[in-house]
Design an enzyme around this catalytic site. Structure first.
Site, PDB file in Angstrom:
ATOM      1  N   ASP A  41       1.549  -4.323   8.808  1.00 44.55           N
ATOM      2  CA  ASP A  41       0.382  -3.460   8.618  1.00 44.55           C
ATOM      3  C   ASP A  41      -0.835  -4.389   8.564  1.00 44.55           C
ATOM      4  OD1 ASP A  41      -1.728  -1.909   7.661  1.00 44.55           O
ATOM      5  OD2 ASP A  41      -0.441  -0.688   6.378  1.00 44.55           O
TER       6      ASP A  41
ATOM      7  N   TYR B 227     -11.106   2.197  10.429  1.00 41.19           N
ATOM      8  CA  TYR B 227     -12.346   2.489   9.676  1.00 41.19           C
ATOM      9  C   TYR B 227     -12.783   1.386   8.726  1.00 41.19           C
ATOM     10  CZ  TYR B 227      -8.503   4.326   6.765  1.00 41.19           C
ATOM     11  OH  TYR B 227      -7.318   4.487   6.098  1.00 41.19           O
ATOM     12  N   LYS B 228     -12.000   0.311   8.627  1.00 44.56           N
ATOM     13  CA  LYS B 228     -12.390  -0.756   7.679  1.00 44.56           C
ATOM     14  C   LYS B 228     -13.244  -1.785   8.427  1.00 44.56           C
ATOM     15  CE  LYS B 228      -8.025  -0.223   5.161  1.00 44.56           C
ATOM     16  NZ  LYS B 228      -8.465   0.410   3.925  1.00 44.56           N
TER      17      LYS B 228
ATOM     18  N   ARG C  17     -12.834  -4.763  -6.608  1.00 47.12           N
ATOM     19  CA  ARG C  17     -12.606  -5.396  -5.302  1.00 47.12           C
ATOM     20  C   ARG C  17     -13.892  -5.411  -4.488  1.00 47.12           C
ATOM     21  NH1 ARG C  17      -8.498  -2.530  -1.020  1.00 47.12           N
ATOM     22  NH2 ARG C  17     -10.187  -1.023  -1.050  1.00 47.12           N
TER      23      ARG C  17
ATOM     24  N   PHE D 284       0.866  -1.183   0.000  1.00 51.33           N
ATOM     25  CA  PHE D 284       0.000   0.000   0.000  1.00 51.33           C
ATOM     26  C   PHE D 284       0.907   1.239   0.000  1.00 51.33           C
ATOM     27  CE2 PHE D 284      -2.851   3.229   1.688  1.00 51.33           C
ATOM     28  CZ  PHE D 284      -3.954   3.022   0.867  1.00 51.33           C
TER      29      PHE D 284
HETATM   30  C1  LIG Z   1      -2.638  -1.442   3.968  1.00 51.07           C
HETATM   31  C2  LIG Z   1      -3.068  -0.042   4.300  1.00 51.07           C
HETATM   32  N1  LIG Z   1      -2.306   0.712   5.095  1.00 51.07           N
HETATM   33  C3  LIG Z   1      -2.667   1.975   5.425  1.00 51.07           C
HETATM   34  C4  LIG Z   1      -3.824   2.532   4.927  1.00 51.07           C
HETATM   35  C5  LIG Z   1      -4.230   3.950   5.229  1.00 51.07           C
HETATM   36  O1  LIG Z   1      -3.660   4.485   6.336  1.00 51.07           O
HETATM   37  P1  LIG Z   1      -4.177   5.814   7.045  1.00 51.07           P
HETATM   38  O2  LIG Z   1      -4.919   5.365   8.290  1.00 51.07           O
HETATM   39  O3  LIG Z   1      -2.939   6.536   7.405  1.00 51.07           O
HETATM   40  O4  LIG Z   1      -5.041   6.557   6.101  1.00 51.07           O
HETATM   41  C6  LIG Z   1      -4.651   1.768   4.099  1.00 51.07           C
HETATM   42  C7  LIG Z   1      -5.909   2.361   3.584  1.00 51.07           C
HETATM   43  O5  LIG Z   1      -6.626   1.828   2.812  1.00 51.07           O
HETATM   44  C8  LIG Z   1      -4.260   0.456   3.779  1.00 51.07           C
HETATM   45  O6  LIG Z   1      -5.010  -0.295   2.966  1.00 51.07           O
END
Ligand SMILES: Cc1ncc(COP(=O)(O)O)c(C=O)c1O
Length: 405
Positions: free
Chosen positions: A192, A217-218, A364, A123
């Site tokens: 992550d 938020y997911k 997706r 990402f």
């Molecule tokens: C793997 C991954 N890391 C980080 C993020 C986003 O991070 P942040 O909370 O800093 O917006 C996402 C967002 O979709 C993601 O898919």
């Protein structure tokens, strides 16, 4: 497979009652909980209470009276249950990007090794944050294809940064094996977990995970821009210093001292004042898991995946599934490749089937077992087949790209 068969699967689903905890608009099939989780019904009521009572009436007294000051650790402990971590190993703060920066910089200082190894196509925020952190602490950023990652871990590797479940394909690393391989070589791994937390069963303690970050938020249903979490294994906590030395991470913020003394344990990774309204929304989101074991959720996720993959194979062969079929090698979303994935996604959204597009050609769909039914997936496959048959996606208006895709 018929709609009746899908409904029969829903009737025998032991988790079917959890759907009632969420606001799901009529006429919409929501397959984007891997980007923005649905709104838990309890969140709206809780937000009203926080705003009107805790803020409106109790005012500043709520920092202690309503437990606001301990919310980052308390909500972290709730998330820890979903991660297979100890309650004092998870903290809610900032965004995933900022947490990643704090952990990369802090952890890199434990060793004088010079390489930060990560995956090509990770990402992009992870790659950007890694490049900034590497520059700051004098590391070389090594970005390797997935197939070469394990081979490239060597005597010069300081840190390995990986996303556990890939945001596009849904491929999942074997956390225990990769962490152990890095540790044998003398490197720490930062995971992550943005597409893993609340989506796949995690056993951070058992798997020997040392450091991790992830989104709120997911799958955790914390709401748009919800604060993120970070995980630091207990044995590392006193050895790491946050590079963002904010007062909330001080051992005695209300002593107002000129010198900085880190708080004991994971709390040192707080920086500024926590966003209480968002934290409370995240707390409701995490509570929406109460009573559902992660293993049961995963069984349902796997069944949803198999059901949908079979339907799509039958009805939409033009969409090529790029997610691994074996459950233990993937997360809780399913992705398809098509040269016109963007346009197809826009038509589906107009028709009430909400998934998302990831550039350049990925369609997706998030499979969130807390609130999805087999019937929803049956309808989704029907909608995809209808759109492909009609070729409506060729209308020029569907090719217009907004700021968010
Ligand atoms: C793997 C991954 N890391 C980080 C993020 C986003 O991070 P942040 O909370 O800093 O917006 C996402 C967002 O979709 C993601 O898919």
């Amino acid at each position: 497979m018929s709609l009746e068969e899908a409904r029969a699967l829903d009737r025998s689903d032991p988790l079917r009652a959890f759907r009632d905890r969420f606001v799901l608009p009529e006429g919409v099939v929501y397959l984007d909980g891997n980007s923005l989780g649905a709104l838990p019904k309890a969140t709206a009521a809780r937000q009203r209470e926080v705003v009107e009572e805790e803020w409106g009436n109790a005012l500043i007294r709520s920092w202690t009276g309503a437990g606001w000051i301990d919310a980052p650790q308390r909500v972290g402990a709730g998330i820890a249950k979903l991660l297979g971590a100890k309650p004092n190993e998870v903290l809610v703060a900032d965004s995933t990007s900022v947490n990643l920066y704090k952990l990369l910089v802090a952890a890199s200082r434990l060793s004088d090794r010079k390489v930060l190894l990560t995956e090509a196509g990770n990402f992009h925020t992870d790659l950007h944050i890694a490049s900034g952190a590497a520059e700051l602490v004098g590391l070389r950023l090594d970005i390797a294809p997935r197939s070469e990652i394990e081979r490239r871990i060597g005597a010069d590797t300081n840190l390995l940064l990986l996303t556990h479940v890939h945001y596009k394909t849904g491929e999942r690393f074997d956390m225990a094996a990769v962490t152990a391989r890095a540790r044998e070589a003398g490197a720490l791994t930062v995971w992550d977990l943005s597409h893993s937390a609340g989506a796949v069963p995690l056993r951070l303690s058992e798997d020997g995970a040392e450091l991790a970050v992830g989104c709120g938020y997911k799958y955790l249903n914390g709401g748009p821009g919800a604060p993120a979490f970070l995980y630091v294994a207990e044995h590392l906590q006193e050895r790491l210093d946050s590079p963002l030395r904010g007062w909330m991470g001080h051992s005695a913020p209300f002593d107002f001292t000129d010198d900085y003394r880190p708080a004991p344990g994971i709390s040192r990774f707080l920086a500024g004042t926590p966003p209480i309204l968002s934290l409370m929304a995240l707390e409701s989101g995490v509570r929406s898991f109460e009573g559902a074991a992660m293993d049961a959720l995963w069984l349902k996720s796997a069944a949803l995946f198999d059901f949908f993959a079979r339907l799509m194979d039958e009805r939409c062969p033009e969409l090529v599934c790029v997610s691994p079929r074996e459950a233990e090698r993937r997360g809780s979303h399913i992705s398809f490749r098509h040269p016109n994935a963007f346009e197809i996604c826009q038509v589906l959204i107009e028709d009430g089937l909400i998934g998302d597009f990831r550039t350049p050609d990925i369609l997706r769909f998030g499979l969130t077992p807390l609130y999805l039914r087999f019937e929803d997936l049956w309808r989704a496959a029907e909608a995809c087949a209808a759109v492909l048959r009609s070729a409506r996606w060729r209308e020029p208006r569907f090719a217009v790209r907004g700021k968010v895709t």
